[in-house]
Design a protein around this motif. Structure first.
Motif, mmCIF file in Angstrom:
data_model
loop_
_atom_site.group_PDB
_atom_site.id
_atom_site.type_symbol
_atom_site.label_atom_id
_atom_site.label_comp_id
_atom_site.label_asym_id
_atom_site.label_seq_id
_atom_site.Cartn_x
_atom_site.Cartn_y
_atom_site.Cartn_z
ATOM 1 N N ALA A 176 0.779 -1.221 0.074
ATOM 2 C CA ALA A 176 -0.192 0.046 -0.120
ATOM 3 C C ALA A 176 1.018 1.313 0.040
ATOM 4 N N ILE A 177 1.732 1.210 -0.830
ATOM 5 C CA ILE A 177 2.517 2.369 -0.989
ATOM 6 C C ILE A 177 2.510 3.029 -2.700
ATOM 7 N N ASP A 178 2.018 4.116 -3.017
ATOM 8 C CA ASP A 178 2.127 4.889 -4.222
ATOM 9 C C ASP A 178 3.328 5.716 -4.396
ATOM 10 N N GLU A 179 4.090 5.513 -5.394
ATOM 11 C CA GLU A 179 5.004 6.394 -5.647
ATOM 12 C C GLU A 179 5.041 7.292 -6.882
ATOM 13 N N TYR A 180 5.191 8.686 -6.624
ATOM 14 C CA TYR A 180 5.057 9.697 -7.898
ATOM 15 C C TYR A 180 6.400 10.095 -8.129
ATOM 16 N N THR A 181 6.944 10.334 -9.254
ATOM 17 C CA THR A 181 8.178 10.949 -9.726
ATOM 18 C C THR A 181 7.865 12.070 -10.630
ATOM 19 N N LEU A 182 8.322 13.296 -10.215
ATOM 20 C CA LEU A 182 7.728 14.478 -10.903
ATOM 21 C C LEU A 182 8.511 14.658 -12.181
ATOM 22 N N LYS A 183 7.910 15.177 -13.353
ATOM 23 C CA LYS A 183 8.449 15.609 -14.239
ATOM 24 C C LYS A 183 9.027 16.948 -14.349
ATOM 25 N N GLY A 184 8.358 17.860 -13.356
ATOM 26 C CA GLY A 184 9.069 19.031 -13.062
ATOM 27 C C GLY A 184 8.411 20.210 -14.078
ATOM 28 N N GLU A 185 7.064 19.973 -14.264
ATOM 29 C CA GLU A 185 6.333 21.050 -15.282
ATOM 30 C C GLU A 185 5.216 21.693 -14.681
ATOM 31 N N GLY A 186 5.392 22.508 -13.731
ATOM 32 C CA GLY A 186 4.317 23.035 -13.269
ATOM 33 C C GLY A 186 3.493 22.476 -12.172
ATOM 34 N N THR A 187 2.254 22.597 -12.055
ATOM 35 C CA THR A 187 1.253 21.682 -11.281
ATOM 36 C C THR A 187 0.957 20.553 -11.841
ATOM 37 N N GLU A 188 1.656 19.254 -11.121
ATOM 38 C CA GLU A 188 1.274 18.149 -11.404
ATOM 39 C C GLU A 188 0.105 17.304 -10.899
ATOM 40 N N VAL A 189 -1.010 16.978 -11.417
ATOM 41 C CA VAL A 189 -2.088 16.327 -10.730
ATOM 42 C C VAL A 189 -2.113 14.793 -11.072
ATOM 43 N N TRP A 190 -1.954 13.868 -9.980
ATOM 44 C CA TRP A 190 -2.136 12.453 -10.339
ATOM 45 C C TRP A 190 -2.974 11.611 -9.464
ATOM 46 N N GLU A 191 -3.529 10.528 -10.331
ATOM 47 C CA GLU A 191 -4.308 9.572 -9.789
ATOM 48 C C GLU A 191 -4.069 8.152 -10.052
ATOM 49 N N PRO A 192 -3.628 7.341 -9.276
ATOM 50 C CA PRO A 192 -2.853 6.024 -9.554
ATOM 51 C C PRO A 192 -3.595 5.139 -10.534
ATOM 52 N N GLN A 193 -4.963 4.897 -10.516
ATOM 53 C CA GLN A 193 -5.791 4.211 -11.650
ATOM 54 C C GLN A 193 -5.880 2.921 -11.167
ATOM 55 N N PHE A 194 -4.595 2.178 -10.861
ATOM 56 C CA PHE A 194 -4.794 0.545 -11.048
ATOM 57 C C PHE A 194 -4.411 -0.057 -9.628
#
Ligand code: BGC
Length: 917
Positions: A410-428
């Motif tokens: 139960a750990i999600d990991e997100y690595t930024l692309k570094g372009e403004g505000t990044e919004v993310w939902e994991p989906q799977f």
């Protein structure tokens, strides 16, 4: 010769009278429903069920007849030409779940329908507004598309890396309508021209994959345009290939497939002239790895935004570096249109607090144990890695405690692309959590950096409850959160640890409560397919369904869900189809038990014969396992007999009534000790089950009730029941004259009790009565709905709304509020298939006031409790009862009888205020 004036009078009389007798005057029916939805797409039932509602009425309105017209076009329907089905006037009061029985329905075709009714006063309604439904793909040969996957994955692929597929296509002429037929294994997210198609989550949902796969149908008309377009899909593992169960090493978890993730999609575009252009998944599609580098239902999703390929799902994308997909042979499982309510987002929770913990991380507290995922909003440097760690609990130092998730990471990991505000939902993936520990966040996060997206199988909420007792309200609230958290394509035991499986015992015991909260019929209809799809040829079913992880045969009280769940769904909805469809499966389960019974006593046992099933799972006081086994053969046979009678199988009805009778006799002889006059074990559950199921003979009921009271007293008023007994403890006490004891029990705040959990900060039902003190590493979920089976008593007894199995779906409801203790008011409601049913009672001084709302085309048996001395009852101000007898009449309210505990009335539709003094 009659004179001309006389003739004129006669003619105008005839015209007038004929106009009067045929002129429809009643308002139109409303809310036309086909297969649980308004104007649905993607129906593959060949006899779709149609329902409608009569407008609310005050005068006991009943339907006496109906007429349904189904047409192939709106024009035909407008001309009252039911060229597909015209029922004529059918004398019937049925207004829910009428099986379509007209001409053969065609794949893809849209049908238009309307309905009118006649009432019980000779009135006729105008036609309803037109409604429609559209058929899905009924025949395998309708599928031109092929299953596609990435190259190299055709045979074995144990990768948890996701990939994307894409295709550019040209739409040749202006679009009239367009549909997408699609499914993917394990899960897919489909895009048209960069936009996600539909609002559904974790599509196509979980089914018993070896037999059945659901596909979805979407209206994509407005997502396409003439000219260049693009389609794309992102694929994940989820239930299919991610691995399920409690293997420590994720690779030892049970997978349906070590085969590849794959997708099949068919886009059909119709132009104004009726020409159809079809775009299918085939070898012209291309694939590339997706930014999801890892995905697993239990363990989370890792996403590297630097790997995003901008515009990959839009037209004009340069995809020369993408490879051609591989084609797979067609699936042997049946492709069926979506059968369960899809998973949808219901709400977004904002954290109540954010705390910086000693390790430098931030812990978000959502104040509620919830199920879904976190939506991340962040800006920062490319390559910054954020970890979201989900948990129900905290360690003493404020960091999240994941020990009770066992092997689930139960750990999600997100690595930024570094372009403004990044919004993310994991989906799977999804998680069960109240807290999220955020590691690596650039700067100090504010509350909008992470919100809690709550989603589940979107069965409609139908119940409300509120009362003067805050603890009751809190218990109901926790029960509803438990239900929200455990409907992810199947009813699950828990949403957080390495299970999340469709455990049968949990579901059957929570069944009635679940139906008070939500309209579960469609959800359970689909789950019953999962159960019977995997049923063993010998007749046994499995403990968890879709069947995976746990071997069969299912244990007593668990396997019986194959009968109890459809029975409960039928009682609450009135939909007989769930009984008809599953009858053979139910019967096979009973026959399996019968074949393994010795002298009518069924004992489940494993080969070493030391384990006889889960028994009254997690009970603080254990009850013997063998009688529980035997009692469920009785209960299942008895229900099977009743079900057989309902579906018209009189031979079986008689046969299984006899089986039940024989089992009851054998049970009494074996497990009821005539000397001590108690059931084996002498516990609450040991006495509750035979009494609640109907094994106990009438003359022994007082003794058995007494045994229960003693067992309760022995525990100082507390329940000592587990999964199987808990559902019955309060109803049995109330049914047998000890409602006050039931109320005392539910008001307890000491261990073990529902109030104890709440005192300890629970926001959902716990798996164990003592989840707080049990070592957290073991089996200890904070979101398990089984002990919440008590909701049935809160709705059905305290507020007093009950369905009547003899008139299911609240065609005739029972309204029997049971005021008790310090409770001064309670109200509850149910959205039924006929309209809103509600009860709202209060006690002020010596006056009991009851407001009821009874939907049109239903009636109710209203029982005014004799909690106080009643000398007179008025309805809407008119006296209808005084000095022990009927004293007047209000339209649609008839005095019925007076018993020791209540005064009964038969009540037709309308809103009424009963005042008793
Ligand atoms: C599950 C239960 C289930 C039980 C069977 C547990 O691990 O979480 O809810 O019914 O096993 O005994």
């Amino acid at each position: 010769m009659p004179n001309i004036n006389m003739l004129l009078v006669l003619v105008s009389f005839l015209i007038l009278s004929s106009a009067c007798s045929t002129k429809p005057e009643l308002p139109a029916p409303t809310e036309l429903i086909c297969e649980y939805q308004q104007n649905p797409l993607g129906i593959d039932q060949v006899h779709p069920q149609l329902s409608w509602k009569l407008p609310p009425s005050k005068n006991g309105l009943m339907q006496s007849a109906y007429e349904i017209l189904v047409a192939s076009s709106l024009e035909n329907l407008d001309k009252n030409n039911g060229d597909i089905w015209s029922t004529g006037k059918v004398e019937s009061d049925q207004s829910a779940f009428v099986d379509f029985d007209g001409n053969k329905l065609n794949s893809r075709q849209k049908y238009f329908w309307k309905i009118k009714y006649w009432d019980n006063h000779g009135g006729e309604s105008v036609y309803s507004a037109a409604a429609s439904w559209e058929m899905a793909l009924l025949d395998n040969s309708d599928w031109k598309a092929q299953w596609i996957t990435r190259t190299g994955a055709e045979s074995t692929d144990d990768s948890l890396r996701s990939f994307n597929v894409r295709k550019d296509f040209n739409v040749e002429s202006p679009i009239k309508k367009a549909r997408l037929y699609v499914t993917g294994l394990g899960n897919y997210v489909f895009y048209i021209n960069g936009g996600k198609v539909g609002k559904d989550i974790l599509t196509p949902g979980w089914t018993h994959y070896p037999k059945r796969l659901q596909y979805q149908v979407y209206d994509i008309t407005t997502m396409l345009s003439e000219g260049e377009n693009a389609a794309g899909a992102m694929l994940g593992n989820a239930w299919w290939s991610g691995g399920l169960g409690w293997g420590k090493d994720p690779n030892s978890r049970k997978r349906y497939s070590y085969g590849p993730m794959k997708v099949i999609a068919q886009i059909e575009i119709e132009d104004e002239a009726g020409n159809i252009q079809t775009i299918i998944s085939d070898d012209s599609w291309k694939w590339s790895e997706s930014p999801i580098t890892f995905n697993n239902l239990y363990d989370g999703v890792h996403y590297d935004a630097r790997l995003e390929q901008d515009g990959w799902n839009e037209s004009g994308f340069e995809d020369s570096s993408w490879e051609s997909v591989a084609i797979l042979s067609s699936e042997s499982s049946a492709l069926v249109a979506q059968q369960a309510p899809p998973l949808r987002q219901e709400r977004e929770l904002i954290a109540q607090s954010i705390t910086k913990v000693p390790n430098g991380n931030y812990v978000f507290d959502f104040g509620q144990n919830m199920v879904g995922w976190g939506k991340l909003k962040v800006s920062g440097e490319a390559g910054t890695k954020i970890r979201l760690k989900f948990a129900e609990l905290l360690h003493d130092d404020g960091t999240v405690a994941q020990e009770n998730l066992r092997s689930a990471i139960a750990i999600d990991e997100y690595t930024l692309k570094g372009e403004g505000t990044e919004v993310w939902e994991p989906q799977f993936t999804y998680s069960g959590f109240r807290y999220v520990e955020v590691e690596g966040f650039p700067g100090e996060p504010t509350k909008d950096a992470l919100t809690g997206i709550v989603f589940y199988s979107s069965a409609p909420w139908v119940g409300t409850f509120e009362s003067s007792n805050e603890l009751m309200n809190a218990i109901i609230k926790n029960i509803t959160w438990g239900q929200r958290g455990n409907m992810h394509s199947v009813p699950t035991d828990c949403p957080q640890r390495d299970e999340r499986l469709g455990w049968m015992g949990d579901a059957q015991t929570f069944g009635p409560t679940s139906c008070y909260n939500m309209d579960m019929t469609q959800f359970y209809e689909k789950w019953l397919y999962d159960i019977t799809d995997s049923q063993d040829p010998s007749g046994y079913v499995y403990d968890v369904n879709p069947a995976i992880v746990v071997s069969g045969p299912s244990k007593p009280g668990w396997g019986d869900a194959v009968i109890i769940v459809p029975w409960v769904a039928y009682k609450f909805s009135g939909n007989e189809r769930i009984l008809r469809n599953n009858y053979e499966g139910m019967k096979a389960w009973v026959e399996f038990m019968r074949r393994h019974a010795v002298n009518n006593i069924y004992t489940w046992s494993n080969p070493d014969s030391t384990f006889f099933g889960y028994a009254d799972w997690i009970a603080p006081v254990k009850s013997p396992q063998k009688p529980i086994s035997a009692s469920f053969l009785f209960y299942s046979s008895k229900l099977l007999s009743e079900i057989a009678a309902i579906i018209g199988n009189t031979v079986d009805a008689t046969e299984y009534a006899k089986v039940a009778k024989d089992v009851a006799e054998a049970y009494q002889n074996k497990y009821f000790d005539k000397d001590v006059k108690n059931y084996d074990g002498e516990t609450q559950t040991a006495n509750l089950l035979p009494l609640a199921f109907g094994i106990t003979p009438d003359e022994l009921k007082p003794v058995v009730v007494d045994n229960i009271l003693k067992a309760v007293a022995h525990r100082e008023g507390h329940p000592s029941t587990g999964f199987l007994g808990t559902q019955f403890i309060l109803p049995i006490l109330s049914d047998y004259g000890h409602h006050d004891k039931a109320y005392e029990m539910i008001n307890l705040k000491t261990y073990p009790s529902w109030g104890y959990m709440i005192e300890k900060g629970a926001t959902t039902m716990w798996e164990l009565w003592n989840s707080d003190t049990e070592r957290p590493e073991g089996m200890n979920s904070r979101n398990h709905y089984a002990l919440g089976g008590i909701g049935e008593w809160i709705y059905g007894y305290l507020a007093g709304i009950k369905p009547d199995a003899a008139h299911p779906g609240y065609k005739r409801s029972i309204i029997a509020p049971m005021p008790v203790g310090d409770l001064t008011w309670a109200k509850a409601s149910q959205k039924t298939n006929y309209g809103d049913l509600s009860v709202d009672w209060k006690i002020e001084g010596a006056t009991f006031t009851l407001n009821v709302q009874i939907p049109a085309n239903t009636s109710s048996l209203v029982k005014i409790p004799k909690t106080m001395n009643i000398t007179s009852i008025t309805v809407d101000g008119m006296e209808i009862f005084s000095e022990g007898k009927s004293s007047g009449k209000v339209e649609a309210v008839n005095f019925l009888n007076e018993s020791e505990t209540s005064i009964g009335f038969e009540v037709g539709s309308g809103n009424y205020v009963f005042v008793a003094n």
